[in-house]
Every structure is written in C-alpha cells, then in structure tokens.
Design a protein around this motif. Structure first.
Motif, PDB file in Angstrom:
ATOM      1  N   LEU B  79       3.104  -3.221   3.452  1.00  0.00           N
ATOM      2  CA  LEU B  79       3.676  -2.932   2.128  1.00  0.00           C
ATOM      3  C   LEU B  79       2.986  -3.748   1.054  1.00  0.00           C
ATOM      4  O   LEU B  79       2.883  -3.310  -0.095  1.00  0.00           O
ATOM      5  CB  LEU B  79       5.178  -3.189   2.152  1.00  0.00           C
ATOM      6  CG  LEU B  79       5.916  -2.137   2.973  1.00  0.00           C
ATOM      7  CD1 LEU B  79       7.262  -2.663   3.427  1.00  0.00           C
ATOM      8  CD2 LEU B  79       6.096  -0.849   2.176  1.00  0.00           C
ATOM      9  N   VAL B  81      -0.156  -4.285   0.983  1.00  0.00           N
ATOM     10  CA  VAL B  81      -1.346  -3.497   0.681  1.00  0.00           C
ATOM     11  C   VAL B  81      -1.026  -2.456  -0.385  1.00  0.00           C
ATOM     12  O   VAL B  81      -1.758  -2.299  -1.367  1.00  0.00           O
ATOM     13  CB  VAL B  81      -1.861  -2.814   1.969  1.00  0.00           C
ATOM     14  CG1 VAL B  81      -2.787  -1.661   1.647  1.00  0.00           C
ATOM     15  CG2 VAL B  81      -2.561  -3.815   2.857  1.00  0.00           C
ATOM     16  N   ALA B  82       0.094  -1.776  -0.199  1.00  0.00           N
ATOM     17  CA  ALA B  82       0.470  -0.740  -1.169  1.00  0.00           C
ATOM     18  C   ALA B  82       0.741  -1.347  -2.535  1.00  0.00           C
ATOM     19  O   ALA B  82       0.294  -0.832  -3.564  1.00  0.00           O
ATOM     20  CB  ALA B  82       1.694   0.002  -0.666  1.00  0.00           C
ATOM     21  N   LEU B  84      -0.396  -4.139  -3.757  1.00  0.00           N
ATOM     22  CA  LEU B  84      -1.637  -4.628  -4.349  1.00  0.00           C
ATOM     23  C   LEU B  84      -2.446  -3.472  -4.916  1.00  0.00           C
ATOM     24  O   LEU B  84      -3.095  -3.595  -5.959  1.00  0.00           O
ATOM     25  CB  LEU B  84      -2.439  -5.388  -3.289  1.00  0.00           C
ATOM     26  CG  LEU B  84      -3.563  -6.284  -3.781  1.00  0.00           C
ATOM     27  CD1 LEU B  84      -3.026  -7.356  -4.717  1.00  0.00           C
ATOM     28  CD2 LEU B  84      -4.278  -6.924  -2.598  1.00  0.00           C
ATOM     29  N   LEU B  85      -2.376  -2.329  -4.237  1.00  0.00           N
ATOM     30  CA  LEU B  85      -3.100  -1.151  -4.699  1.00  0.00           C
ATOM     31  C   LEU B  85      -2.632  -0.746  -6.096  1.00  0.00           C
ATOM     32  O   LEU B  85      -3.426  -0.569  -7.014  1.00  0.00           O
ATOM     33  CB  LEU B  85      -2.884  -0.005  -3.713  1.00  0.00           C
ATOM     34  CG  LEU B  85      -3.624   1.289  -3.987  1.00  0.00           C
ATOM     35  CD1 LEU B  85      -5.120   1.088  -3.853  1.00  0.00           C
ATOM     36  CD2 LEU B  85      -3.164   2.380  -3.026  1.00  0.00           C
TER      37      LEU B  85
END
Lengths: 880, 358
Positions: B79, B81-82, B84-85
C-alpha cells in the motif's frame, strides 16, 4: 537540468540501477515463471499421486515466497527509489504519462500477495482444486504485472508514435511491446527451471531428484530456445540505428552480445547435463553455476537493452542528461550554466573555471560516466587528452557516433568542462612546452651572380612550399617522402631563351641530410607498402636524394626526391637547402648555380587529441602512442582492424583505401560509398571536432603555429592573411571537399550533417572541389594581376582543372612557370624563414637582384639585359 | 537562487487532480493502518521480549505477534507503493528533489526494509528456536523500522521546504537531512506513538478473535492490548499538541479558526482522540476501533492540509496541467474492481475449511 544531480564517484554512471535492476528482474521473472511452475508441479504430484513431489512443491513454494515476495517486492521498490534519484525527469515523465499502467500493475501486485499467502499458508488445508485455482490466480496476476510493466519499459526504447501523439495507448503498445513480452515470458519460464534445479538438487529424496530431472530440464530448455527467435524479433523491432548500435557501433555493448550468446549456450548445455544421471557432488555445484549463468544471461539482456538506448532515457525524446531533445537547438546557442537551474555558477570566469566545469560534468556527463568506478569510468576514457584535446573531443561529441549526446553550452563552458576533466580529475598540470630544438647555425652562402657578365640565370623552386612526410612507421604511412624540385635555365639576352638541351642540372642537398635511409624506416617498409624494393636514398619516382634532374620542353624536374627533415646529427631541419648546378654536357663546365629549399616537415600535433608526448627532436612527429591511438579510434568508428595490423609490424597506408590525387593512388573503396578520398575524410571528420575556430584549427596538422618549429606559411601573404582567407575555415574547407566527394558518388551524409558554413550563407553556396586539383585561384583576388584589397578572399572559387593551379601555370608565353619568379606557394617572395631566421627562402632574389622581391622586379635586365617598356609576361608587371 | 526557481516544472496529470487526491488519501490511509500495525506490534513485542520473567502472557503475545508481523509488513509495503505513486504524480516536483538531496538515506531505506522484513521472517519461522537471540532480533527489527520511519519523515518534511534546498550546493552527495526543521522530531514521535496505539488495538482484536479457543489468553490479550492503546493515545494527545505548536504560526492559526474546513476537521479529530481515551479506558474494543479509524482519517486529512499550507507559496493543484487519459483511468478502475473481486474470491476460497489434500 531541472533537478539536482546526486554527486557520485565510484558508484556513478548508473551502477546503482544496474545492480538493483538486474537482481530484481532476475527474481521478478522467476516470480512469474515460478508461479506457473508451482501450479503445474502440484498438478504433476496430483496426477502421479506422488507424495515426494507434493512435499517438494510445498517446500519450493516456501522458498519461492521468501525470495520473490520479500526480495522481489522490496527490490522492485528499490528500482523505483533508485530511478527517482538518478533520473528524476524521466521517472516523472513515465509516472505521469503511464500512471494508470503503474496503478493497474499495482492492483495485480496486491492480488499476487494475497494469492501467494493463501497458496503457501493454506497448502495443506485446501482442497486440491481450490488450491490450484489460487495458484493459477497467482500466476495470472504475476503475468499481468509483467504485462503492464513491460509496456512502460519497452516504451523507453521504442516510444513509437507516442513521440507525435503523446497518446497513452500509442506509448504503451509500442513497437517492442509484443516481442519484449514474449521474450520476458519465455525467460520467466526458463528461470523457473533453473530455480527448480536449484531447490530439487538439494532435496534429500533421491527418487524425487530423478523424477524431476527431465521435468526441470524441459522447463529450462524449451522456453530458452524460444528466447532466441524472440530476441531476434525484439532486435528487429527496434530502429535501424539501435540495431546498428547493438550489433556494431557501441563499444559498451559489444562484449555483452558475446556474453549473452555464451550465457544462453551455457544454460542450454547445463540444462542437458543436469538432466543426465550424475552424482549429487557434481549436480549441486552445477545447479549453482546454472543460477549464475542465468543471472549473467538476464543481466546481459538488461545491459544491452539499456545501453542500446543511449544517449537517451526515452529514445529520441529525453537524454540521459535530463535534457529534452526539443530543447537542444535552443541550448546550443546559450550558456548552459545559466539555463540549468541547479547550478551555483552562472558564468565561467578564471576564478571559477574548475567549479563550473564540475557542475557541467555533473549534469552532462555523470549520468553515464562514473569517476573511478566500474561503469564507463571517465578516467581511462579521457587519459590521453590535454585541455585542447579534451575540448575538441567535446566539440565533436555526438555528431558522428550516435551513442553520445552533443555538448551543450558556450565555448567557455566547454573549455571549463575540459579543464575540470584534465586538471580536476586527472590532476594534469598545464602542458609543458616540448623540447626546444636547436636550429642549426645557418651559414647560408648566396651563390654568385655577375649582372654584367653572367650568361645564364638559373631559377629553382619547390612545388608546394609546405610539404609533409609522415614519420610514423612502422605503424602508419600517409605521406611518403617526396619533394618535387623544379629548375628553369634562362639564356640571357634581349630575347631570352629557355635552355633544356645540352645541359645537365645536378641537385645536391646540404651537408648532413644526404643519407635519409639512416633516419627513416621508409625504405625498410617500402617492399610491404609499395610492393617493390626501393634503394635507400631513392624516392618513389626513381630520383635520389642527390642526383640529376630530367628535362622536358622547358623545365627541369626531379620528382619525389625523398627528403627527410632529420639530419645525421639528429637535428631537425624542415628547410633543407639544395644547391642546383647547371653543367654544359659537352665541356662539363659549370654554367650556373643557385639554391632553393625543399621544405618537408613531420611536425603534426595529432598528439593534441590522440595522446602521446613529445619525444625530442628526432622524433617529434606523431609517435608510437599517438599513432596507435589514431588507428584505434579509426577502428572504433569504422569497424576496421588497423590497430592489430600495425601492432604486427604491418604498417597501415591510408591510401590503400582512401584515394589521394597527390599520390596518384586510386584507393580501394571497394563498393563502400562511405570511404572518401583522403583529404575529404581527414578534413570532413576532424572539422566536426574543430568548429568555431580560425586558422588555429589548421595548425593541429599543418605545421605553422607558434607551437611548432616549422612555421611553414612564410611568404608575403602571411603578412596580412591567414590560411582561412584562401582555404576557408575548417568547416567551410571540409564542406567543399565533402561536396566534391559527394559529386563523385560518395556518401558524406554522416560527416557533413553537423557542419555549419561560416564563410557562406548556406552549404548550398559552397562549391565542391577535388583536393590537390581544385585550389584557390590567385586571379580571383589578383584581378588583372593587380594587388587586391586587404579583405579579399579566395575561398569558394576554385581552379577548374589541374593546369590552372598556380604551381602548374605558366605566364603568357607558356614557358615560364609562375613559381619560377614568384617562388613556391606559401613562400611567395618576399618570404621570411622564421625558424632559421636567415634568407634561405629568398636566395634567388638576393643572388640575382640583391633584394628579396619577385624575380625581375624593376629589373627586366636580369634576363633581357635591358629594361623593357611594356607588360609581356602578364598584366601589371610594370608599376609606375 | 530563489527557491521558486529550484522547483522543477511538473509534468501533466492524466485526470483531474481530485481523483488523484482521492486515491492518495485512500491508499495512504490504508498504508498507514498496516504500517502502524506493523511498527506498533513490533514495539510491543520488543517490550514483552525484554520483560524480565517468563510469564505465559508475554510469551504468547510475542509468539502471536511474530505470526502477524510478516503479513502486516507485506501489505504495508504494497500500500505504501500505491501511496507513493499518487504522491509522486501530485507532488513530484517537490518529492524528487528532496529524495535526491537525501539520496543516500532514501536508498538506504530499501536495504533497511529488506533486513527488517527478512528479520520478521526469521522471527516468524524460527520463533521457537531463537531463545536468547530473539529479543535482539526484535530489537534489530524495531530499530530498522524506526530508522526507515525517520528517513521517511525527513523526506516528507524536506519536500515542503524549498527554501532549504540551497544546502545542496554545499553538499551534493545525497546526505542532507531535515534536522533543522522544528517540526521534524515532534512529527516523528507523534507518528511513532500512533503506531503503538494501533498496535495495541491489533493485539486486543487478536485476543477477541481467540475467544473460542483460549478464554484466559483471549482476556489477557484484550487487556494488554487496550492498556497499550489507551496509554499510547494519552501520550499521543500530548505529542500531538507539541507537534501542533512546532508548526509555523500561520498553520496553527488556520487550524484554530483561520480556515473553516481545516478547523472543522481538527475539532472533529481532536474530539475523537478524547473519545478514544474514554473508550480505551472502558475497554470498548469495537467502538474504539471505529473511532480510531475515524481519527486516523481525520489525521491523514490534517497532515495533508499542513502539507498544502507549507507549499501554498509555491504550488497548488490547480497549477497542474491536464493531459486527459480517461480511457486509461477506466482501465485502472476496471482492474481495481476485478482485483478487489479476486481478493474477496481468494479469501472465500481459502478461508472456509475444506477437505485436505490427500
């Protein structure tokens, strides 16, 4: 240039991304193929009702989870973190443009995690069919992750129509999308086999081992075989330029093409070997070797893909320097330091030269070049350069080799960068001057002449005035020794006559230079180079260093006299004096004599860019290091193998391939239209590296500058003009030669593309010319033989044919060569010899007229024994 | 060099910023839940590992935590990663710069996280065999997580202070931090303490779900968990206050009536925090959980308001140029719905008891 650059030394050039990316790709591709492997191996266990295989699958899935979920997952994040700090501009572009591809990939990453957790942790609790479904969901999610990432990675190499449309789908489904997907999917399955071997070989169950041998081998080998045509498809889906870079042009890639092929072969053979029944003692290390080979195979693939994209991060759009291609034109004309945001120095001054250079290096170089590290270490690549050479390399960078971008910035900034590299990084001090040479004491004796009583006037001259000889054997021969001496014997009288019958003219070189064979290896290699033996001291046309001239209707000639500018005492003498003596054939009486120089120099400053050092008087030509570097660079840029030939004592003669009218050689272009005549090649190539300069560009090769001793341009024109007034600047000079070569059907596109004319409005205006045959025509400036204005220029107006050349032309009677009275080109009377500081270039005017002016100036009686009242030989001879 | 000039130009965004903001808040919120749980339970485990005496509750708690830690870690990372995206899309021009300025530490996070994550697996798989080294293993894991959190906090705050970015010219080697920011330490401590509160609740919930198997253990877990939760919440309120007053005055004032929305959220969130104290003391598990979820949402929003206020001189979302990609957005939404459906399906397939593999 919009982002700060993380200053790295050893770890620069992309080392961090190389390491993390290769490791991640290795594990991540296994995470995909291994998923299918687990499902199918479990199915195999079920079908064969094999408990060992079932247990193996569970154990393997634990290994799988620990490796792919933890390392695979975190290293993927690691790539992202790394690209964000190393290439923020490209990362931002990719993320903003392909956000929903990344976001979709993330969804499947999440599903993968959930599926894998259930697959492993509920292994024993779930029904077989349900467990299989979970496994298949895992595999499809993993493969879909690949699908979405693949689009973005492939886009970087082949953006395709996105470059025009900036459309998400054009960018995603780009030219290498499908071949890359097939290749990677095949690789993923093959890696599953490699890891399958790695885990099964360490199992204690012998029966298991045997059952799985051929099974794992087919996982490894069959998909591996698919990677070959897939790779071929991949390669051929890239642009022609990229393919050329991979297969031929990139020095970075070349070793990896071999490695990937051998890696693939090793994997193939390893797989077969592992399938055989061998003992565990062999298999266990072999399994590890296979893992290593697979890592190397994967790594070389990734390396080739990345390096093939150079100098771009996003091909044809964004350079590795963070600069957009569309901004290059604008940046070429302005200060880079002030355009870039994250620079502290705005302008280059003396006080901040190295600091400015460092900032420029950081932005424009460090993205690909480490300092002292394993990736494209800048230090050995620039070892050979001094500041001038480094600056020139930057000048020409990226124009003809495609894997580097061009330097952007002002000349001062380019020089600052060169200073930083040479002084700051290499710690070189300012170049020391070469050893001085001792100009021999000149005891010049002017021969006698009695204006009242002497019967004859003997005039003598050399064809060229400036002449080379390349002292670079046994490595290179591009200019064999050979001066042409000419003489005209005039019988004085009211109607003077040109004498050729009944007279013998002998030529003798000054003391110390009569044994050229002892100072040059030319005669040792003549059989190799010219396919015939030549006696030491004899030239290519049969004339010796001393000898007798041949005559035709008007003129006496000695062609290709092999003058070497090094005396027996190892003194450098580029202006050897010849004494010419005319003898009556019958009586043997000496009837006239005079002296003239036969200029020859071997001083070329190739070492400014090609490395090597001054060695001393006798060897101050391009020396071994320089010569070998020249050949190495030629090999690198033209896919030749000249360096290995030269190292094996087989000297390279340029004219073997490059035709050269001066040496009357046809060359051997053998169907390759990119091989040009020697002059067009030399100037065309080097002009790209020496732009924006005036005559100092010429001085790198033609020995006239203050840096060299020869100082060949020494006639009257040198008082007010420079090389470029007649020959054009380097760029213009090169353009005229390249257009001449193009006129002959040669391909000059690569060389001419980046040259900008400076003495014409456009390249179209510059007239093509053949070297040595079409030269500036004196009469373009000297209209009606009058003295022209000081801003006259003879550039871009060439003699139509060889007979119109100054050195071949006669005056109106057709009998007296212009040079007989006016002296050799580049040494037109009055000339000054700046090396010897004596009168060796004006012997005849002093001898015959007691001055240094043109023969016959206010002195028709020299030949006519009386003053003449009208212009005969040419207009405007007599000045009022 | 004025700060404005150092901010790189952002790229275009593919949909209206409102969607991106929505997903940022959503994914960060979920990330925070898992990350707080992960860090919180590891701190709690550390306490029990080092607690003198070998009482059963401590042993049971640390064993239970060791089983859960790896799962929370996996989802926290995913999560994250998401989040940060979406953060990079909206704030890239700030985040890339601050990441580069502290590049060594930022990349160091990858190594630290890898070690901590593998450490968690060792804790899980070899729990019974580790004996004496176990407490040091957990200590290591906790220190690693704390370091990761510290570096994250530095990056998230350095990105808000372009005026500090000129320090790069004195140190371009990627080792800058944001230590001279008065908000750094209070923020860090506030977030850490939040983790412990969430960790406590996780322990309590874990205890509640054991109810049918081991009544005594279940009760112990719930008691211990709620004590951790309440104590941490109490500390949180104090640290929150310290964090608030470390902020620049104009931001404090915005929460104190200057901005209607910000003040409303602040009041709501603060009220929830006091309510949490009461519910925690009364050991009302599900009410506490619901209120905590609301509190965290409020805090996430407030954190984002603070970010906007720090950057208001330099940037607002309306500045971002749109280059419409709604079809691709539709692809993502479709994938998201399919993904959630698949996860639900996987849970149902895997979690209801079935026949074993023969």
């Amino acid at each position: 240039m919009y982002y700060p650059v993380w200053e790295l030394y050893f770890a620069g050039g992309g080392l961090l991304i190389a390491v993390i990316a290769v490791l991640h790709v290795f594990v991540a591709h296994f995470a995909i193929g291994g998923g299918l492997y687990l499902v199918l191996t479990e199915r195999k266990a079920h079908k064969e009702n094999s408990r060992p295989i079932f247990d193996y699958t569970k154990a393997h899935s634990k290994f799988f989870l620990l490796l792919t979920l933890v390392f695979g997952g975190i290293s993927g994040v690691g790539i992202w973190f790394t690209i964000s700090v190393l290439s923020p501009g490209a990362t931002s572009l990719l993320i903003n443009n392909f956000l929903f591809a990344w976001a979709t990939e993330w969804v499947f990453f999440l599903v993968e995690i959930v599926a894998l957790f259930f697959y492993y942790y509920r292994f024993d609790q779930m029904k077989y069919t349900d467990h299989q479904i979970v496994g298949w969901i895992y595999f499809f999610s993993a493969w879909l992750s690949l699908f979405f990432i693949n689009g973005i990675v492939a886009f970087m190499l082949t953006p395709g129509e996105w470059l025009q449309t900036t459309n998400f789908w054009d960018g995603f489904f780009n030219p290498t999308f499908w071949p890359s997907l097939v290749f990677r999917s095949a690789l993923a399955l093959s890696l599953a086999g490699v890891f399958g071997f790695a885990t099964s070989v360490f199992s204690k169950n012998r029966e298991l081992n045997d059952k799985l041998l051929r099974y794992n081998a087919s996982w490894l080998i069959i998909p591996l075989l698919i990677t070959a045509p897939a790779g071929y498809w991949y390669l051929h889906s890239t642009s022609a330029e990229i393919q050329s870079l991979i297969l031929f042009d990139s020095p970075e890639i070349r070793p990896f093409v071999h490695i990937i092929i051998w890696g693939g072969i090793s994997l193939f053979l390893g797989g077969i070997l592992m399938a055989a029944k061998l003992s565990g003692r062999i298999k266990k290390p072999l399994a590890i070797v296979l893992l290593a080979a697979a890592l190397v195979y994967t790594g070389s693939f990734e390396w080739i893909r990345e390096a093939a994209r150079k100098p771009y991060l996003i091909y044809q759009h964004l350079y590795s320097t963070g600069i957009y291609k569309e901004n290059v034109q604008e940046l070429k004309n302005r200060s880079f330091l002030s355009a870039a945001k994250w620079t502290q120095n705005e302008q280059v001054e003396n006080s901040n030269r190295l600091k400015s250079g460092k900032e420029i290096f950081r932005i424009q170089c460090s993205g690909c070049h480490s300092i002292g590290g394993p990736i494209n270490n800048i230090l050995p690549l620039t070892q050979k350069y001094g500041i001038y050479g480094m600056d020139s390399q930057l000048n020409g960078q990226g124009k003809m080799q495609k894997y580097m971008p061009q330097f952007l910035g002002t000349k001062k900034e380019r020089r600052a960068l060169a200073s930083y590299i040479v002084k700051g990084l290499h710690g070189k001090k300012t170049a020391t001057k070469g050893p001085g040479i001792s100009a021999p004491n000149s005891t010049l004796k002017i021969p006698d002449f009695d204006p009242e009583n002497s019967q004859y006037v003997l005039l003598a001259w050399n064809d060229l005035g400036m002449n080379y000889y390349s002292h670079t054997l046994p490595y290179i021969m591009f200019a064999p020794p050979g001066n042409n001496l000419n003489a005209l014997l005039i019988n004085r009288g009211p109607s003077p006559g040109i004498v050729t019958q009944g007279v013998k003219i002998k030529y003798t070189i000054e003391t110390g230079l009569g044994d050229p064979g002892s100072q040059s290896r030319f005669w040792d290699y003549a059989p190799d180079l010219f396919s015939r033996d030549i006696d030491p001291g004899t030239g290519l046309s049969g004339f010796g260093i001393n000898g007798t001239m041949h005559s035709n209707q008007t003129v006496f000639r000695a062609r290709n006299v092999p003058v070497i500018p090094i005396s027996k005492q190892q003194n450098f003498n580029p202006y050897p004096l010849y004494t010419l003596r005319a003898f009556d054939k019958e009586s043997g009486e000496l009837i006239a004599q005079t002296r003239t120089v036969a200029p020859v120099s071997h001083e070329m400053r190739c070492d400014n860019c090609h490395g090597g050092n001054w060695q001393g008087d006798a060897d101050i030509a391009p020396n071994k290091k320089t010569a070998l570097d020249i050949l190495q660079v030629h090999d690198k840029n033209n896919r030749t193998d000249l360096l290995s030939r030269a190292k094996n004592q087989k000297p390279v003669m340029c004219r073997e391939c490059h035709s050269d009218p001066k040496q009357a050689s046809p060359g051997n272009s053998s169907g390759n239209p990119e091989i040009l005549n020697f002059s067009a090649s030399m100037h065309g190539w080097h002009a790209n590296y020496l732009t924006g300069r005036n005559q100092p560009a010429c001085f790198n090769c033609h020995p006239d500058s203050k840096q060299v001793h020869t100082k060949g341009f020494r006639g009257t024109h040198s008082e007010a003009f420079s090389c470029i007034d007649c020959h054009g600047t380097m760029e213009d000079h090169a353009i005229s030669l390249l257009k001449g070569a193009r006129r002959d059907g040669r391909d000059v596109g690569k060389l001419i593309k980046h040259l900008q004319p400076r003495m014409a409005e456009s390249k179209n205006e510059i007239k093509p010319r053949d070297p040595w045959i079409q030269e500036p025509d004196c009469l373009d400036c000297h209209q009606d033989f009058k003295r022209p204005s000081l801003n006259a220029t003879a550039f871009n107006s060439w003699t139509g044919s060889a007979d119109k050349l100054y050195r071949n032309r006669n005056e109106i009677s057709g009998k007296i060569n212009c040079a007989a009275c006016h002296s050799s080109p580049h040494a037109i009377y009055p000339a000054k010899n700046l090396l010897f500081k004596d009168s060796r270039d004006t012997v005849q005017p002093l001898q015959y007229q007691d001055n240094n002016k043109t023969i016959g100036t206010d002195n028709c009686s020299l030949c006519h024994k009386m003053q003449m009242g009208f212009n005969y030989h040419h207009d405007n001879m007599i000045k009022n | 060099m004025p700060a404005q000039e150092l901010i790189p130009p952002p790229h275009t965004i593919p949909v209206h910023w409102g969607w991106l903001y929505f997903f940022l808040i959503l994914t960060f919120y979920l990330h925070l839940l898992f990350m707080n749980a992960m860090l919180g339970i590891s701190v709690i485990a550390l306490f029990y590992e080092f607690k003198p005496g070998r009482d059963e509750t401590s042993a049971a708690l640390s064993r239970d935590i060791s089983r859960k830690l790896i799962f929370f870690a996996a989802f926290a990372v995913n999560l994250g990663v998401a989040a940060l995206l979406f953060l990079q899309v909206l704030y890239g021009q700030f985040l890339y710069v601050s990441s580069i300025l502290m590049a060594v530490y930022w990349l160091g996070i990858v190594v630290l996280l890898l070690l901590a994550y593998y450490g968690a697996y060792v804790y899980n798989l070899h729990h019974e065999y580790l004996f004496l080294t176990r407490k040091f293993l957990v200590l290591g894991i906790v220190l690693l997580f704390l370091s990761v959190a510290f570096f994250f906090t530095n990056n998230m705050t350095l990105m808000l202070r372009p005026e500090q970015w000129t320090r790069y010219f004195h140190n371009p080697g990627g080792t800058l931090l944001n230590l001279n920011d008065p908000t750094l330490i209070p923020r860090y401590l506030h977030f850490l303490t939040a983790s412990v509160a969430v960790g406590g609740l996780v322990v309590a919930i874990s205890g509640r779900w054991k109810k049918n198997n081991a009544v005594k253990e279940s009760q112990n877990f719930q008691n211990a968990g709620m004590k951790w939760f309440t104590a941490a919440t109490f500390l949180q309120i104090i640290l929150g206050f310290l964090f608030l007053i470390s902020l620049p005055p104009k931001i404090i004032l915005a929460f104190m009536g200057g901005n209607v929305l910000y003040t409303a959220v602040f009041v709501f969130t603060l009220s929830c925090s006091f309510l949490l104290l009461v519910l925690g003391a009364l050991k009302k598990l599900w009410a506490s959980t619901a209120t905590l979820l609301a509190t965290i949402l409020g805090m996430v929003l407030m954190r984002d308001f603070v970010r906007s206020m720090f950057l208001e001189d330099y940037f607002k979302f309306e500045d971002l140029e749109l280059s419409s990609q709604y079809p691709a957005f539709f692809l993502f939404i479709t994938a998201l719905i399919c993904g959630v459906a698949l996860i639900v399906y996987l849970c149902r397939k895997s979690l209801h008891p079935s026949g074993k593999e023969s």
